[in-house]
Design an enzyme around this catalytic site. Sequence first.
Site, PDB file in Angstrom:
ATOM      1  N   GLY A 237      38.669  38.356  37.312  1.00 10.09           N
ATOM      2  CA  GLY A 237      37.598  37.921  36.426  1.00 10.09           C
ATOM      3  C   GLY A 237      38.077  36.825  35.495  1.00 10.09           C
ATOM      4  N   GLY A 242      40.884  39.503  31.260  1.00  8.91           N
ATOM      5  CA  GLY A 242      42.271  39.864  31.492  1.00  8.91           C
ATOM      6  C   GLY A 242      43.036  40.159  30.219  1.00  8.91           C
ATOM      7  N   GLU A 259      44.000  38.477  38.412  1.00  8.00           N
ATOM      8  CA  GLU A 259      43.535  37.234  39.025  1.00  8.00           C
ATOM      9  C   GLU A 259      42.432  36.690  38.117  1.00  8.00           C
ATOM     10  OE1 GLU A 259      44.919  35.782  41.391  1.00  8.00           O
ATOM     11  OE2 GLU A 259      45.980  37.291  42.573  1.00  8.00           O
TER      12      GLU A 259
END
EC number: 1.2.1.3
Length: 503
Positions: A237, A242, A259
């Site tokens: 996302g 994150g 990611e």
Amino acid sequence: MSTLDLSTRTREILSALGAGDPFTDDGALVARSPIDGSELGRLAAQSPDDVAAAVGAAQTAFEAWRVVPAPVRGHLVRELGELLREHKELLGELVSIEAGKIRSEGLGEVQEMIDICEFAVGLSRQLHGLTIASERPGHRMMEQWHPLGVVGVISAFNFPVAVWSWNAALALVAGDAVVWKPSEKTLLTALACQALLDEAARRVGAPAGLASVVVGDAAVGEALVDDPRVPLVSATGSTRMGKLVAPRVAARLGRCLLELGGNNAAIVAPSADLDLAVRGIVFSAVGTAGQRCTSLRRVIVHESVHDELVARLSKAYGTLSIGSPLDAATLVGPLVDDAATDGFLAAVAQAQADGGHLVTGGGRADGVAGGQYVVPAIVDMPAQTDIVKQETFAPLLYVLTYRDLDEAIALHNEVAQGLSSAIFTLDVREAETFTSATGSDCGIANVNIGTSGAEIGGAFGGEKETGGGRESGSDAWKAYMRRTTNTINYSTELPLAQGVEFG
């Protein structure tokens, strides 16, 4: 296709894929199609208690699954791949309806799932360790990889099925269980995938609860992230997401596979094949309506070819068909929601305020009913301003100019993100410099292809604020396992390492 037809067609696809009718009139979660903004149906939200139950069932299943030989575990993923082949058209269509991808990209995403299943099945016979030379006579030292546990997967709307499969296929052959929290914007594709995996599990006799999906708001995601029975959280996302997930997992000393965002650039050198460059740039910049983490955001072009490249790009953008992704002629579908459109328009305005020249596009698309449709934009910038350094999740391409390769690489690396990158050049020295330690600082560095469209065989992921994670091919499977180093003494002596004497 009308609003009623979209809703009806969605139900038909879900039924055909084995997901039944998941809708309820009083559901708190609203499934919408970005094609026209219409409501497809409502779903009941799950609670943190439901997450705890799913993790508990997954833990129980894991304890049985981890002792199944890895090649036998591969049978489950093989069955999933066969079901995906059988239902590729239907699942691809559902991706288009719910995520807004054009038909070929919806089908391409399902093909990506099939590809990772093939990779994982082969991998199930290749989960190898090492034999390491011991300094002590009569001793053998070796390394083994064992199943890790329950893997929590958090996925984003833009790749609603492929990202899950990257994680699930590897985790399952590694001997792990999986609990998946999909984006609230793409719940239906998740339920369809889970139904196919349930059928595959039934066919091979896999333990109940081995893989499950939990749907809900941020509280559901937090419950999954915070559960100490989940040793690995793989989250895809935004960088903002994150930065919320990583500290929570770290607080309990769990592992994260992140990611996150990308602000990807392509350098176009004086020797570049401009025909090739234009094709690579246009797809990378406008594919998925610019809503890929690998979408091209910046072109850094040598001053000697700047004018010609910009003219060619502008001409190519003028041929793009914008409209419903279900129309076979469409190349650019909708943005996912009105917030994405607002972000696009605001970024275009800010770039112009920073002195940028709007070459083409930049507004809402005329003549397209419903949905959030915009005209892909190119902005020629005088410098890499703050707005250029931000990731705008939309088809917005900035053009910057350089004089020598060192300057181009410095501009390229002068952003917080580090996912994908490219250079278009016929000069082998430039190509090798770009892919060397002094070149691109991204996890992916391409030569004479765009920034999008990574293949399954390579490890996928990036550096800096992209999170440092790696998924898919190469040795990414190691993230889903735990390593043990074993020393076996088959002698009658007990020598200590480093020549230590004790006694």
